[in-house]
Design an enzyme around this catalytic site. Structure first.
Site, PDB file in Angstrom:
ATOM      1  N   ASN A   7       0.866  -1.176   0.000  1.00  0.00           N
ATOM      2  CA  ASN A   7       0.000   0.000   0.000  1.00  0.00           C
ATOM      3  C   ASN A   7       0.905   1.229   0.000  1.00  0.00           C
ATOM      4  O   ASN A   7       1.450   1.608   1.017  1.00  0.00           O
ATOM      5  CB  ASN A   7      -0.889  -0.039   1.246  1.00  0.00           C
ATOM      6  CG  ASN A   7      -1.901   1.089   1.254  1.00  0.00           C
ATOM      7  OD1 ASN A   7      -1.808   2.028   0.466  1.00  0.00           O
ATOM      8  ND2 ASN A   7      -2.865   1.007   2.153  1.00  0.00           N
ATOM      9  N   LYS A  14       3.146   1.010   3.288  1.00  0.00           N
ATOM     10  CA  LYS A  14       2.765  -0.031   4.232  1.00  0.00           C
ATOM     11  C   LYS A  14       2.834  -1.342   3.481  1.00  0.00           C
ATOM     12  O   LYS A  14       2.217  -1.476   2.417  1.00  0.00           O
ATOM     13  CB  LYS A  14       1.346   0.193   4.757  1.00  0.00           C
ATOM     14  CG  LYS A  14       1.262   1.249   5.842  1.00  0.00           C
ATOM     15  CD  LYS A  14      -0.109   1.258   6.510  1.00  0.00           C
ATOM     16  CE  LYS A  14      -0.927   2.424   5.992  1.00  0.00           C
ATOM     17  NZ  LYS A  14      -2.285   2.490   6.492  1.00  0.00           N
ATOM     18  N   ARG A  65      -2.467  -2.115  -3.606  1.00  0.00           N
ATOM     19  CA  ARG A  65      -3.641  -1.255  -3.479  1.00  0.00           C
ATOM     20  C   ARG A  65      -3.505  -0.115  -4.484  1.00  0.00           C
ATOM     21  O   ARG A  65      -2.491   0.579  -4.505  1.00  0.00           O
ATOM     22  CB  ARG A  65      -3.718  -0.688  -2.070  1.00  0.00           C
ATOM     23  CG  ARG A  65      -4.892   0.227  -1.933  1.00  0.00           C
ATOM     24  CD  ARG A  65      -4.885   0.999  -0.672  1.00  0.00           C
ATOM     25  NE  ARG A  65      -6.076   1.834  -0.657  1.00  0.00           N
ATOM     26  CZ  ARG A  65      -6.165   2.942   0.034  1.00  0.00           C
ATOM     27  NH1 ARG A  65      -5.149   3.340   0.763  1.00  0.00           N
ATOM     28  NH2 ARG A  65      -7.268   3.640   0.005  1.00  0.00           N
ATOM     29  N   HIS A 154     -12.657   3.338  -0.785  1.00  0.00           N
ATOM     30  CA  HIS A 154     -12.686   2.406   0.353  1.00  0.00           C
ATOM     31  C   HIS A 154     -13.343   1.078  -0.033  1.00  0.00           C
ATOM     32  O   HIS A 154     -13.883   0.380   0.836  1.00  0.00           O
ATOM     33  CB  HIS A 154     -13.453   2.986   1.560  1.00  0.00           C
ATOM     34  CG  HIS A 154     -12.761   4.127   2.242  1.00  0.00           C
ATOM     35  ND1 HIS A 154     -13.448   5.233   2.699  1.00  0.00           N
ATOM     36  CD2 HIS A 154     -11.469   4.354   2.546  1.00  0.00           C
ATOM     37  CE1 HIS A 154     -12.615   6.077   3.265  1.00  0.00           C
ATOM     38  NE2 HIS A 154     -11.390   5.574   3.167  1.00  0.00           N
ATOM     39  N   ASN A 185      -9.659   8.180   9.148  1.00  0.00           N
ATOM     40  CA  ASN A 185      -9.184   9.510   8.788  1.00  0.00           C
ATOM     41  C   ASN A 185      -9.933  10.018   7.583  1.00  0.00           C
ATOM     42  O   ASN A 185     -10.340  11.161   7.506  1.00  0.00           O
ATOM     43  CB  ASN A 185      -7.695   9.443   8.475  1.00  0.00           C
ATOM     44  CG  ASN A 185      -6.901  10.078   9.571  1.00  0.00           C
ATOM     45  OD1 ASN A 185      -7.321  11.086  10.144  1.00  0.00           O
ATOM     46  ND2 ASN A 185      -5.762   9.490   9.859  1.00  0.00           N
ATOM     47  N   ARG A 215     -10.739  16.613   5.631  1.00  0.00           N
ATOM     48  CA  ARG A 215     -11.522  16.927   4.422  1.00  0.00           C
ATOM     49  C   ARG A 215     -12.929  17.375   4.787  1.00  0.00           C
ATOM     50  O   ARG A 215     -13.541  16.836   5.713  1.00  0.00           O
ATOM     51  CB  ARG A 215     -11.614  15.694   3.512  1.00  0.00           C
ATOM     52  CG  ARG A 215     -10.314  15.394   2.815  1.00  0.00           C
ATOM     53  CD  ARG A 215     -10.446  14.118   2.005  1.00  0.00           C
ATOM     54  NE  ARG A 215      -9.362  13.214   2.337  1.00  0.00           N
ATOM     55  CZ  ARG A 215      -9.421  11.890   2.215  1.00  0.00           C
ATOM     56  NH1 ARG A 215     -10.522  11.308   1.777  1.00  0.00           N
ATOM     57  NH2 ARG A 215      -8.392  11.164   2.534  1.00  0.00           N
ATOM     58  N   ASP A 257      -7.893  14.484  14.856  1.00  0.00           N
ATOM     59  CA  ASP A 257      -7.980  13.177  15.496  1.00  0.00           C
ATOM     60  C   ASP A 257      -9.205  13.112  16.400  1.00  0.00           C
ATOM     61  O   ASP A 257      -9.359  13.915  17.323  1.00  0.00           O
ATOM     62  CB  ASP A 257      -6.707  12.935  16.310  1.00  0.00           C
ATOM     63  CG  ASP A 257      -6.589  11.497  16.750  1.00  0.00           C
ATOM     64  OD1 ASP A 257      -7.551  10.972  17.358  1.00  0.00           O
ATOM     65  OD2 ASP A 257      -5.543  10.886  16.479  1.00  0.00           O
ATOM     66  N   ARG A 259     -10.003  11.245  18.764  1.00  0.00           N
ATOM     67  CA  ARG A 259      -9.754  11.090  20.206  1.00  0.00           C
ATOM     68  C   ARG A 259      -9.580  12.454  20.883  1.00  0.00           C
ATOM     69  O   ARG A 259     -10.141  12.710  21.938  1.00  0.00           O
ATOM     70  CB  ARG A 259      -8.515  10.222  20.439  1.00  0.00           C
ATOM     71  CG  ARG A 259      -8.806   8.748  20.283  1.00  0.00           C
ATOM     72  CD  ARG A 259      -7.545   7.949  20.175  1.00  0.00           C
ATOM     73  NE  ARG A 259      -6.824   8.301  18.943  1.00  0.00           N
ATOM     74  CZ  ARG A 259      -5.913   7.529  18.367  1.00  0.00           C
ATOM     75  NH1 ARG A 259      -5.579   6.381  18.921  1.00  0.00           N
ATOM     76  NH2 ARG A 259      -5.325   7.889  17.257  1.00  0.00           N
ATOM     77  N   ILE A 306     -12.512   5.144  13.811  1.00  0.00           N
ATOM     78  CA  ILE A 306     -13.590   5.733  14.617  1.00  0.00           C
ATOM     79  C   ILE A 306     -14.739   4.730  14.792  1.00  0.00           C
ATOM     80  O   ILE A 306     -15.243   4.525  15.896  1.00  0.00           O
ATOM     81  CB  ILE A 306     -14.098   7.034  13.955  1.00  0.00           C
ATOM     82  CG1 ILE A 306     -12.956   8.051  13.878  1.00  0.00           C
ATOM     83  CG2 ILE A 306     -15.306   7.587  14.699  1.00  0.00           C
ATOM     84  CD1 ILE A 306     -13.263   9.279  13.023  1.00  0.00           C
ATOM     85  N   GLY A 307     -15.136   4.091  13.708  1.00  0.00           N
ATOM     86  CA  GLY A 307     -16.249   3.139  13.758  1.00  0.00           C
ATOM     87  C   GLY A 307     -15.988   1.990  14.719  1.00  0.00           C
ATOM     88  O   GLY A 307     -16.896   1.532  15.419  1.00  0.00           O
ATOM     89  N   GLU A 363      -8.128  -4.121   5.490  1.00  0.00           N
ATOM     90  CA  GLU A 363      -7.939  -3.850   4.064  1.00  0.00           C
ATOM     91  C   GLU A 363      -6.838  -4.718   3.467  1.00  0.00           C
ATOM     92  O   GLU A 363      -6.937  -5.135   2.317  1.00  0.00           O
ATOM     93  CB  GLU A 363      -7.672  -2.353   3.852  1.00  0.00           C
ATOM     94  CG  GLU A 363      -8.957  -1.556   4.039  1.00  0.00           C
ATOM     95  CD  GLU A 363      -8.769  -0.043   4.019  1.00  0.00           C
ATOM     96  OE1 GLU A 363      -8.257   0.481   5.024  1.00  0.00           O
ATOM     97  OE2 GLU A 363      -9.144   0.582   3.020  1.00  0.00           O
TER      98      GLU A 363
HETATM   99  P1  ADP Z   1      -7.009   5.709   8.220  1.00  0.00           P
HETATM  100  O1  ADP Z   1      -8.092   6.270   7.390  1.00  0.00           O
HETATM  101  O2  ADP Z   1      -5.786   6.574   8.267  1.00  0.00           O
HETATM  102  O3  ADP Z   1      -6.741   4.259   8.037  1.00  0.00           O
HETATM  103  P2  ADP Z   1      -8.052   4.881  10.788  1.00  0.00           P
HETATM  104  O4  ADP Z   1      -9.055   3.928  10.262  1.00  0.00           O
HETATM  105  O5  ADP Z   1      -6.886   4.360  11.545  1.00  0.00           O
HETATM  106  O6  ADP Z   1      -7.575   5.892   9.684  1.00  0.00           O
HETATM  107  O7  ADP Z   1      -8.839   5.893  11.721  1.00  0.00           O
HETATM  108  C1  ADP Z   1      -8.226   6.983  12.309  1.00  0.00           C
HETATM  109  C2  ADP Z   1      -9.247   7.699  13.143  1.00  0.00           C
HETATM  110  O8  ADP Z   1      -9.770   6.821  14.131  1.00  0.00           O
HETATM  111  C3  ADP Z   1      -8.688   8.894  13.873  1.00  0.00           C
HETATM  112  O9  ADP Z   1      -9.554   9.984  13.771  1.00  0.00           O
HETATM  113  C4  ADP Z   1      -8.644   8.428  15.310  1.00  0.00           C
HETATM  114  O10 ADP Z   1      -8.792   9.487  16.192  1.00  0.00           O
HETATM  115  C5  ADP Z   1      -9.830   7.526  15.369  1.00  0.00           C
HETATM  116  N1  ADP Z   1      -9.754   6.684  16.561  1.00  0.00           N
HETATM  117  C6  ADP Z   1      -8.892   5.696  16.831  1.00  0.00           C
HETATM  118  N2  ADP Z   1      -9.121   5.201  18.062  1.00  0.00           N
HETATM  119  C7  ADP Z   1     -10.151   5.895  18.589  1.00  0.00           C
HETATM  120  C8  ADP Z   1     -10.856   5.872  19.831  1.00  0.00           C
HETATM  121  N3  ADP Z   1     -10.528   5.007  20.803  1.00  0.00           N
HETATM  122  N4  ADP Z   1     -11.853   6.743  20.021  1.00  0.00           N
HETATM  123  C9  ADP Z   1     -12.166   7.629  19.057  1.00  0.00           C
HETATM  124  N5  ADP Z   1     -11.545   7.699  17.892  1.00  0.00           N
HETATM  125  C10 ADP Z   1     -10.547   6.852  17.636  1.00  0.00           C
END
Ligand code: ADP
Length: 584
Positions: A7, A14, A65, A154, A185, A215, A257, A259, A306-307, A363
């Site tokens: 990737n 990665k 990818r 995605h 993200n 974005r 972020d 968090r 986040i999900g 992924e």
């Molecule tokens: P990418 O699109 O770079 O692969 P990820 O799927 O790793 O991104 O998601 C990154 C996002 O997930 C960031 O906004 C991060 O803050 C959020 N995230 C990760 N852990 C938590 C958590 N425990 N609570 C809330 N948000 C989180």
């Protein structure tokens, strides 16, 4: 089956070695700051391989990818020079991503030339979007000229989590309407209706749709124009504003972020609260919209950073979804943890008609699966050799006497176009078939003329015309039903000649030797029908040095197996290598 998954981002790489079947990661490495710490992608690949490819590790292939597959790529694709050139040509649509993807492919092919490389596209899963979801309401000419339409991204993640959800629910994907929320993200939502993506929130680029880390997602195009004018921004500055300075970062003023945002919001920070509200509201809006698009929803899936991790955002998103039959179990939501061991957790109540699920996306596994599928197919084809399929629509062979009776004295058949078997041609001339029950107009005549008239139709045609024709080899019309032919200059009633052509394969003696068959053998042929796989039995082999390797099917047969133009069949294998399943 171990696959190296690559990737390549613009400044990072990665790479992981993944077991395509289980998804387990044997080794992985992440190299950042390409261009600074390491000079280029080739060097990054070299570093990665040094640490990943150890003794005793046998790789079966490489899955790359690729972000944008454009109109061209709707499934994982075997990489050759031509494919690389096509991906490069798509750079215009994905200037941030495709060039890096191409760099990675070039470097990996150079480093591992003996392996099969496969491109797995972010856009491919959404190639099933119906036209109404694909088009922007802009002038068609401009859209076509520049490939402006909604593609979606995605894909590997949406496809992967939808499949895991179906497994968890012990229901076939083809029976489920699922809304998949990939919230990382970059974030996007997809409506996966009976296994096919029918809507998704990202469009031409990954900028459309949800609020993301940096974005903006959806914004009035008029607002962009307004901002550009008022702030005196050029295109690059506007691009930067919407792609890198907006989203959670722009709203909160502090971070991209989730968090950080959640933490600050809990402490009462007003902009961060606003950021959460806008994010959640937009997501809920999309969930409602996609339920409307599919006329209901059986499962809603939350995935990605986040999900998978933010109980708060899932709680917000799942509020007031009772009208969809979705009720969140707050305790289950708070306690939900997913990982590779237990990748799916249900967070809806027992009374919820619609399941709310947290699913760990993977992924790299999705890419490895896609690549492995292509590699297995390739191996199969190389050891089996495929047979081009030709679909024969209903047609008529005539004697010279019949030609003159129908088209006038002295008339000669005129070539419309040559067809695949040497010397055969479709004529300009057409006739009407007058059946006992109904007629079929405008049936193509095939040349050259023959010793006897022969009308080849499908079973469906027979019902329409009201007659019962036998399945025969070409040329064998004895005791077959007759029919009346109407031409522009006359009418001709035949006492026999209507048949359904027996399915057959034309081949040359070398082909016959390769397949281990002889003239007049009866074999079986397997067709990958894209959801309607079929093995055709009773296929007659015809060997002649003037033939071109080709299997002929009539339209009913082709439709039954979902055959599309350019498709190929495979002689069914028996135990020892490339033999056919022989019936006689
Ligand atoms: P990418 O699109 O770079 O692969 P990820 O799927 O790793 O991104 O998601 C990154 C996002 O997930 C960031 O906004 C991060 O803050 C959020 N995230 C990760 N852990 C938590 C958590 N425990 N609570 C809330 N948000 C989180």
């Amino acid at each position: 089956m171990l696959i190296l998954v690559v990737n390549c981002g613009s400044s990072s790489l990665k790479a992981s070695v993944v077991d395509a079947a289980s998804g387990s990661v044997v080794a992985k490495v992440k190299i950042e700051r390409i261009g600074e710490v390491v000079p280029d992608h080739a060097a990054a690949i070299e570093h990665a391989l040094e640490s990943l490819v150890t003794d005793g590790l046998t790789l079966r292939g490489v899955g790359h990818r690729v972000v944008h597959g454009g109109e061209e790529f709707s499934r994982p694709t075997l990489i050759d020079d031509e494919v690389v050139a096509k991906i490069e040509a798509l750079t215009e649509l994905a200037p941030l991503h495709n060039p890096a993807n191409v760099e990675g492919i070039r470097a990996a092919r150079a480093a591992l030339p003996e392996l099969t490389h496969v491109a797995v596209f972010d856009t491919a899963f959404h190639s099933t979007l119906p036209n109404r979801a694909k088009h922007y309401a802009i002038p068609g000419e401009i859209a076509q000229k520049h490939g402006i339409r909604r593609y979606g991204f995605h894909g590997p993640s949406h496809g992967y989590v939808a499949a895991r959800a179906a497994e968890f629910l012990e229901t076939d994907l083809s029976e489920l309407r699922i809304i998949t929320c990939h919230l990382g993200n970059g974030s996007s939502v997809a409506a996966v209706e009976y296994g096919r993506s029918v809507e998704t929130s990202m469009g031409l680029t990954p900028l459309e749709g949800l609020v993301m880390g940096t974005r903006s997602g959806d914004i009035d195009p008029g607002a962009m124009l307004h901002i550009a004018r008022k702030e005196g921004l050029d295109f690059d500055a506007l691009d930067k504003l919407l792609n890198r300075e907006s989203g959670l970062r722009g709203l909160s003023g502090v971070s991209n972020d989730m968090r950080d945002i959640e933490e600050r919001a809990a402490e009462g920070d007003a902009p961060c609260r606003m950021a959460l509200n806008v994010f959640a509201h937009r997501l809920r809006k999309y969930i409602g919209a996609y339920a409307a698009v599919m006329g209901g929803v059986d499962a809603i899936v939350f995935t990605a950073g986040i999900g998978e991790n933010s109980a708060l955002m899932r709680h917000r998103a799942a509020q007031r979804l009772d009208y969809l039959g979705a009720r969140i179990d707050e305790d289950a939501n708070r306690d939900a943890r997913v990982d590779a061991e237990s990748p799916v957790v249900e967070i809806s109540t027992r009374r919820s008609r619609c399941s709310l699920l947290v699913v760990a996306t993977n992924e790299a596994h999705a890419i490895a699966e896609g690549a492995a599928h292509v590699i297995l197919d390739k191996d199969r084809v190389e050891t089996n050799r495929v047979i081009p399929l030709a679909i024969s629509a209903r047609h008529v062979h005539l004697t010279q006497e019949a030609v003159e009776g129908l088209f006038g004295e002295g008339h000669q058949l005129t070539v419309h176009k040559m067809i695949s078997q040497p010397g055969q041609f479709a004529c300009i001339e057409k006739v009407d078939l007058i059946g006992p029950k109904r007629n079929i107009e405008g049936v193509r005549v095939l040349g050259p003329t023959r010793k006897a008239c022969q009308i080849e139709i499908s079973r469906t045609d027979e019902f329409h015309l009201g007659l019962d024709a036998p399945i025969r080899n070409s040329g064998d019309v004895k005791n077959s039903p007759g029919i009346t032919l109407q031409g522009p200059k006359g009418r001709l009633t035949l006492t026999e000649g209507v048949i359904q052509a027996r399915r057959h394969i034309h081949m040359q003696p070398e082909d016959a030797a390769f397949f281990g068959v002889e003239d007049r053998d009866v074999v079986e042929v397997e067709i990958d029908g894209g959801g309607r796989d079929l093995v055709f039995g009773d296929v007659l082999v015809r060997v002649k040095s003037s033939y071109l390797l080709e299997m002929h099917l009539d339209t009913d047969e082709a439709n039954a197996a979902n055959v599309v133009r350019g498709q190929e069949g495979l002689l069914v294998q028996t135990g020892e290598g490339v033999r056919l399943r022989r019936k006689n």
